[in-house]
Each structure stands twice: as C-alpha cells, then as structure tokens.
Design an enzyme around this catalytic site. Structure first.
Site, PDB file in Angstrom:
ATOM      1  N   SER A 114       0.832  -1.200   0.000  1.00 38.29           N
ATOM      2  CA  SER A 114       0.000   0.000   0.000  1.00 38.29           C
ATOM      3  C   SER A 114       0.872   1.258   0.000  1.00 38.29           C
ATOM      4  CB  SER A 114      -0.961  -0.045   1.195  1.00 38.29           C
ATOM      5  OG  SER A 114      -1.977   0.923   1.069  1.00 38.29           O
TER       6      SER A 114
ATOM      7  N   GLU B 192      -9.330  -3.052  -7.265  1.00 34.81           N
ATOM      8  CA  GLU B 192      -8.754  -1.958  -6.483  1.00 34.81           C
ATOM      9  C   GLU B 192      -8.916  -0.594  -7.152  1.00 34.81           C
ATOM     10  OE1 GLU B 192      -5.190  -2.304  -4.316  1.00 34.81           O
ATOM     11  OE2 GLU B 192      -4.767  -4.323  -5.053  1.00 34.81           O
TER      12      GLU B 192
ATOM     13  N   HIS C  36      -7.529  -4.959  -1.844  1.00 33.89           N
ATOM     14  CA  HIS C  36      -6.277  -4.261  -1.557  1.00 33.89           C
ATOM     15  C   HIS C  36      -5.403  -5.064  -0.588  1.00 33.89           C
ATOM     16  CE1 HIS C  36      -3.776  -0.696  -1.242  1.00 33.89           C
ATOM     17  NE2 HIS C  36      -3.882  -0.690   0.066  1.00 33.89           N
TER      18      HIS C  36
END
Length: 265
Positions: free
Chosen positions: A110, A205, A235
């Site tokens: 991320s 996503e 995600h």
C-alpha cells in the site's frame, strides 16, 4: 490484524535502523545472505511493522531472508517527506553497516509499496547505489488520484472510497503539490536505471492503475518489470495468506522473484 496469519517459524526482535525503530524479522534457522527492507502500509497516517507482520513474515519464511521493517514517521504530525526521509535513512544505515546493495531488496504494501519506489528515487538522487530489486504489493503511486480505476472501480473496491483516500491523502500532502515524482511516481517519475520491479495488485482496487501506469513508465525506461494482476481480490490481499489461496500463490511468486535477483549462495 489479529485475524491475519503469521507463520510460527520466525523470531522478531526490536531494532533501530537509521533514526527510527524497526522490527527485525528472521527465520528460525540459518538465514541466507541478504536483507529485505520492508515498508508497511497505512496511508502514511497509520500502521506499523506489527500490522504488516503477516506479509513480512510470509516473505521471510519463503525466501529464508531476514527482514527489517521500518517504523517510519506518520502524518498528520509528520507529513511528506518525513516517511521518505526515514526509509532512505534506514537504507543508508544498511549500506553504512557494510551491506552490499546487491543483497538488499525493497518490499512494501500500500503506502509502503509506494515507498519502495520513492525511496529508490530518493536513493538515486542522493547518489546511492540502488537495491537489487523492488516488490510492491497494491502500491499507492499516485497522489493526484488521476488513474481511471479511481472511477471504474468505485463501488467495487471493498477497502477504499475516493472520499476516504482524498481525506487521508491530504494529511500526508499537507498542502504540497501532488504532481511531483516523490508523491506520484506513476504520473511523473523518471525510472531510468531502476532495479527489477514486481508490482502485484488486484482487479478490484481503486489503486489498480497506480500499478499499471508505473509498469508502463518502467517499461518505457528500459526497466525489468513484472505487472502481476490477480482477479477478484481486494487491496493488499497478500496479507490474508492463511485465508485466500490467491494470497499464498502471490507470495510464492514474490518470493521467487526476490530470491532470483539475489546472488546465488
């Protein structure tokens, strides 16, 4: 995070790397030579080495490498570029300790996946040798939020909304122009000279096009890049290695990618 699977055959030790605390994650047996420098996710305002431990530990057990996971400073108290300053200092500390950059790989998820790229940019700008490889899991690579998937995946992504990303992203930006390489490498970074890269993301996503556009930039710059897109997963799906078969398979591919880019023992 307590529901995520963390392998038993690791040991964790508090450490310091550069100016920041870190978590050293090691296999129980004799590790092979090399180091994973890991950057956790959390949108630059939350998260820690502990919240990322599922992915970090699964990489450690699959590669038999040790990993340092950096506890970098977070917004809003410490906005851009504090996180990059900390991750670059951590990399510099490994080099200063005598580690060969050819035995260091960057990995992250991320926001931390974004840091694998922006830390490499900062290292190149500082005249440092670059690591052997980058593995980024669902990386955030565009603070301008201009990817088509921000619209096409709205309502499909079970993790993010555009409004939420805009709100938390503003904490990190703190008024800075997002259109600069260290904030939006998928939009405006020159990746010339970068090490081999693996970008793993899911079709559901909002951040999907962060990876697809960075992969295009990397290809155009002559970089060895693998874009690894898994269908129907959320995600940082790799964090659910004990639940999703797709996560297990993706981590296996990531471990193979990393070990193949390190010197043979």
């Amino acid at each position: 995070m307590a529901t995520m699977h963390v392998p038993d055959d690791i040991r964790t030790t508090p450490a310091t790397l550069g100016s920041r605390p870190a978590l050293l994650v090691e296999p129980l047996g004799q590790p092979r030579g090399g180091t994973i420098l890991y950057f956790h996710g959390g949108g630059f305002f939350s998260g820690s080495p502990r919240t990322a431990l599922s992915v970090t530990a699964n990489l450690v057990t699959r590669t038999n490498l040790r990993a340092y996971s950096v506890d970098y400073r977070l917004a809003p108290e410490h906005p851009f570029p504090a996180a990059i300053e900390d991750t670059l200092a951590a990399y510099r500390a490994l080099l200063d300790a005598g580690e060969d950059p050819a035995t260091i790989v960057f990995a992250g998820d991320s926001a931390g996946g974004g840091l694998t790229v922006t830390t490499c940019l900062a290292a190149r700008d500082a005249g440092l040798p670059l690591p052997a490889a980058i593995a980024a899991f669902s990386p955030g690579l565009d603070a301008t939020r201009t990817g088509a998937s921000m619209t096409t995946k709205a309502g499909v992504d079970p993790f993010f909304t555009r409004e939420g990303l805009d709100r938390t992203g503003a904490m990190y930006l703190a008024g800075q122009d997002p259109r600069q390489p260290l904030l939006s490498p998928a939009v405006c970074a020159d990746l010339t000279g970068f090490p081999p890269m693996l970008l793993q993301t899911g079709t559901d996503e909002l951040l999907l096009d962060d990876s697809t556009r960075l992969a295009t930039r990397a290809r155009d710059a002559g970089v060895d890049v693998i874009l690894d897109v898994t269908a129907g997963v959320p995600h940082v799906f790799q964090a659910w290695a004990g639940t999703l078969t797709e996560a297990v398979d993706a981590l296996d591919r990531a471990a193979l990618f990393l070990t193949q880019r390190l010197p043979r023992e």
